[in-house]
Write an enzyme that holds these catalytic residues in place. Structure first.
Site, PDB file in Angstrom:
ATOM      1  N   GLU A 286       0.829  -1.213   0.000  1.00  0.00           N
ATOM      2  CA  GLU A 286       0.000   0.000   0.000  1.00  0.00           C
ATOM      3  C   GLU A 286       0.862   1.262   0.000  1.00  0.00           C
ATOM      4  OE1 GLU A 286      -2.739  -0.646   3.308  1.00  0.00           O
ATOM      5  OE2 GLU A 286      -4.074  -1.750   1.970  1.00  0.00           O
TER       6      GLU A 286
ATOM      7  N   ASP B 252      -8.130  -9.119   4.259  1.00  0.00           N
ATOM      8  CA  ASP B 252      -7.926  -7.988   5.161  1.00  0.00           C
ATOM      9  C   ASP B 252      -8.988  -7.907   6.257  1.00  0.00           C
ATOM     10  OD1 ASP B 252      -6.963  -5.702   6.258  1.00  0.00           O
ATOM     11  OD2 ASP B 252      -7.503  -4.380   4.608  1.00  0.00           O
TER      12      ASP B 252
ATOM     13  N   GLU C 223     -12.412  -2.032  12.224  1.00  0.00           N
ATOM     14  CA  GLU C 223     -12.435  -1.351  10.926  1.00  0.00           C
ATOM     15  C   GLU C 223     -13.570  -1.851  10.042  1.00  0.00           C
ATOM     16  OE1 GLU C 223      -8.776  -1.749   8.731  1.00  0.00           O
ATOM     17  OE2 GLU C 223      -9.596  -0.788   6.948  1.00  0.00           O
TER      18      GLU C 223
HETATM   19  C1  GCV Z   1      -2.399   0.461   8.379  1.00  0.00           C
HETATM   20  C2  GCV Z   1      -6.015  -2.107   5.608  1.00  0.00           C
HETATM   21  C3  GCV Z   1      -6.407  -0.830   6.291  1.00  0.00           C
HETATM   22  C4  GCV Z   1      -5.260   0.139   6.336  1.00  0.00           C
HETATM   23  C5  GCV Z   1      -4.085  -0.548   7.010  1.00  0.00           C
HETATM   24  C6  GCV Z   1      -3.736  -1.798   6.224  1.00  0.00           C
HETATM   25  C7  GCV Z   1      -2.606  -2.573   6.848  1.00  0.00           C
HETATM   26  O1  GCV Z   1      -5.813  -1.908   4.256  1.00  0.00           O
HETATM   27  O2  GCV Z   1      -7.510  -0.272   5.635  1.00  0.00           O
HETATM   28  O3  GCV Z   1      -5.655   1.276   7.054  1.00  0.00           O
HETATM   29  O4  GCV Z   1      -2.974   0.308   7.099  1.00  0.00           O
HETATM   30  O5  GCV Z   1      -4.850  -2.630   6.179  1.00  0.00           O
HETATM   31  O6  GCV Z   1      -2.896  -3.525   7.537  1.00  0.00           O
HETATM   32  O7  GCV Z   1      -1.464  -2.217   6.649  1.00  0.00           O
END
Ligand code: GCV
Length: 709
Positions: A300, A374, A402
């Site tokens: 990411e 995720d 989340e």
């Molecule tokens: C910290 C998901 C979340 C992100 C997070 C990512 C990760 O994509 O939406 O906010 O980033 O996981 O675990 O690195």
């Protein structure tokens, strides 16, 4: 006033006593069962500590505060002959004072033994002072949950070595995916100001055996590695140390460039390696027991070794070499997926890391999210578990909600944690559970770990939703002992957090145990996944198809069309199933026999597909969404029946949150079914609740300031 009236008045006063939730599960209010109180009082008169240390002082204070609160009587610190609790480290002289077997206790385990029945002498003992503190918390838990303290013969040793919270907290106090206010770490005021909350945080963690905390977000800021910030980290480490809580930091891979002025962060470059080594030395000079680094790399948008054509092992090993002289570890995350790779996202972490098995240094753990995508409400276990016998894999759970209704939904996550732990990888035949992979027993890992992304913030009650506390609690308890059941953990938590009345305990427990399945049903039933709103992930948005990358779009995950719905991951599709052991593949590779919980994870199934219930898939989907809503309504009724059992403050708070949850569940049901109905072209079943709004209305909803984004 007549005695009975006085009694009723008194009871009422107890019931209405305000409770803001700050005390978590460590309330130590007077035991309200008169007979039991009497019994405990007659059994406990004094407490004696045979050794001293900062940790043992904490243990002593905790034991005295706890006992005085619970028993509502003064406990002496002396050495009375009878009715005594003795806390002692393994006696140094041979033929010591207890019958405890110290060998199996290791560095953190403890024993609680009644060593003299007639005199009522109980010993809490361990090899280390932190073991004694854990023993004290365990003993207080026995009382708080109204268990017998006669003839005690308890030995408890953690099954996992590194039990670590991951804070996705930024230095500006914004918490990524945080729904409980700002970060509890006030970097601006540190190191000068030590908030009482830091101490209470460490204490709460110690009470459930959590022994590490990563203070900073995995989307890392290199600033935390500068001299000034390290002073702040040191201040926290000093507070946490006597509670057995080690600090860790996230390492931004490009820090040598950003902070060190180097031209590269190539892990094989000598200057880069030296820079990290010097940085590690600097950290350890300040914090001798610093735990090590957690790294999100080439994921990411985060920088990583692949920017220089190197592998994840090259990157992890460089950091591992820097911390190894000091006893540190590196937790390298396996959460990687690339938009450019034309491959099912499900498969990417496995494809990336499996070939690196055996290539990591001994002090590296690979931190793997519980599922392949995720933190969805339900995912099959990650195929990496069991597939890397030569690399210690640690579990990463997400405690913060989340994808689970965030700060306002009541969801008890232990059933999710347990579902994954209990899953059989078949890596070495039947019974090769994920639990055995991560506790090291299956593949002889020399280091083990479990991480949980924290749900803690600066809200007075720590987690915003009062039931969020249960997920923090459950994480700690399971990391210590993954054999505990979800029901056992809920039972303990409720008794300590709300009270021991039978109706209260059973009602809340039933609600908690039903809650995770309810969310799965009203959000992503039958194996749907990742159909939440873009970015903030709050609420349904299965229609989104224009996000920055293909694999950020809900349509990528559900693949609904006029034929059916679901992601074909069998041999005729992406063949992600091939990443599992043959026995696991067998469980899931036929849409007619696949567990319906996972059906749409692995199959693109016709709307007409006949389900176990006899309904077709479309009608089953409708039924599941409705079932989710119905369970929330049932939880509301259950909670209402507890009005006289719960303090007003928390009663109202949970009641309001449940109303929000009901509305949200209806919103999920209506928005998803209206949308999926455009493909199935089938009507909602007769007598079905009509959607409150049109599909266009649901599509138009915007949440620009949703928290945690
Ligand atoms: C910290 C998901 C979340 C992100 C997070 C990512 C990760 O994509 O939406 O906010 O980033 O996981 O675990 O690195």
């Amino acid at each position: 006033m007549k005695p009975l009236l006085l009694f009723l008045f008194f009871m009422q006063a107890i019931a209405l006593k305000a409770e803001d939730g700050y005390r978590l599960w460590l309330r130590y209010d007077k035991i309200d069962d008169a007979a039991l109180l009497q019994q405990y009082r007659s059994q406990i008169g004094s407490v004696s500590f045979e050794n001293t240390s900062p940790t043992l002082s904490i243990a002593k204070k905790e034991l005295l505060t706890g006992l005085e609160g619970l028993l509502n009587k003064k406990i002496t610190g002396g050495k009375s002959i009878n009715n005594r609790i003795v806390v002692l480290l393994k006696p140094k002289e041979s033929g010591g004072k207890t019958t405890a077997d110290y060998n199996p206790l290791g560095k953190e385990g403890f024993s609680i033994l009644t060593i003299d029945k007639t005199k009522n002498i109980i010993v809490i003992t361990a090899n280390t002072d932190i073991g004694c503190l854990y023993g004290v918390f365990h003993f207080l838990r026995l009382l708080q949950t109204h268990q017998s303290i006669q003839n005690l013969n308890i030995t408890s040793v953690p099954k996992i070595q590194n039990r670590i919270l991951n804070h996705w907290d930024n230095l500006n106090r914004h918490v990524e995916r945080g729904y409980a206010g700002l970060s509890i770490f006030n970097w601006h005021e540190l190191p000068g100001y030590i908030d009482q909350r830091y101490i209470d945080y460490a204490r709460a963690n110690a009470s459930i055996g959590i022994n590490g905390t990563v203070l900073t977000n995995v989307n890392a800021n290199a600033l935390v590695l500068t001299k000034d910030y390290l002073q702040k980290v040191k201040a926290l480490a000093d507070v946490f140390r006597p509670y057995g809580l080690k600090v860790y930091l996230t390492a931004r891979f490009s820090a040598p460039i950003e902070m060190g002025g180097l031209k590269t962060a190539d892990p094989l470059n000598d200057s880069v390696r030296l820079w990290w080594k010097a940085k590690a030395d600097e950290i350890y000079a300040l914090i001798p027991d610093f735990g090590g680094f957690l790294v999100k790399a080439n994921s990411e948008g985060q920088p990583g070794p692949q920017n220089y054509g190197r592998t994840h092992a090259d990157g992890a090993n460089m950091l591992a070499d820097a911390v190894v002289p000091h006893g540190g570890i590196v937790m390298w995350r396996a959460f990687v997926y690339s938009n450019e790779t034309p491959e099912d996202r499900f498969k990417q972490a496995y494809n990336e890391f499996k070939p690196l098995d055996g290539k990591f240094r001994k002090n590296v753990l690979l931190q793997v999210k519980n599922g392949p995508i995720d933190f969805q409400p339900r995912e099959p276990f990650s195929p990496l578990f069991g597939a890397m016998p030569q690399t210690p894999l640690m579990m990463e759970y997400q405690i913060t909600q989340e994808y689970f209704g965030q700060g306002t939904h009541l969801v008890y996550e232990a059933p999710l944690f347990k579902e994954v732990l209990d899953a059989d990888t078949y890596a070495s035949g039947k019974g090769s559970t994920v639990a055995k992979v991560i506790d090291g027993s299956l593949q002889n890992y020399s280091i083990t770990g479990m991480a949980g992304v924290a749900n803690i913030g600066n809200e007075r009650n720590w987690t915003n939703h009062p039931f969020g506390q249960a997920n923090w609690y459950a994480f700690g308890r399971l990391a210590w002992n993954h054999d505990l059941s979800s029901a056992q953990i809920a039972d303990e938590w409720i008794r300590q957090t709300f009270g021991n009345e039978a109706k209260l305990v059973s009602t809340i427990k039933n609600m908690m145990l039903a809650s995770r399945e309810a969310v799965v049903n009203y959000m992503t039933p039958l194996g749907l996944a990742h159909i939440m709103g873009t970015g903030h992930h709050y609420g349904p948005a299965p229609w989104v198809s224009n996000a920055g990358r293909a694999d950020w779009n809900p349509v990528y995950y559900h693949r609904a069309d006029s034929f059916g719905i679901g992601f074909n991951r069998t041999a005729t599709g992406s063949n992600a199933l091939a990443q599992y052991a043959p026995e696991v593949q067998k469980q899931w590779n036929d849409s007619n026999t696949c567990d319906e919980k996972f059906l749409l994870w692995f199959h693109h199934v016709s709307w007409q597909h006949k389900m176990n219930s006899g309904r077709n898939l479309w009608n089953e989907l409708c039924a599941k969404y409705q079932q989710g809503v119905d369970t929330v309504r049932w939880m509301q009724q259950q909670w209402s029946s507890l009005k006289n059992f719960v303090d007003e403050e928390r009663f109202k708070q949970v009641q309001m949150f449940l109303t929000v949850q009901e509305k949200d569940a209806e919103w999920w049901r209506d928005a998803c079914l209206l949308y999926f109905g455009t493909f199935s072209k089938m009507p909602l079943p007769i007598n079905y609740e009509k959607p409150g709004h049109t599909l266009d209305y649901y599509k138009s909803l915007k949440f620009p300031f949703a928290p945690g984004n």
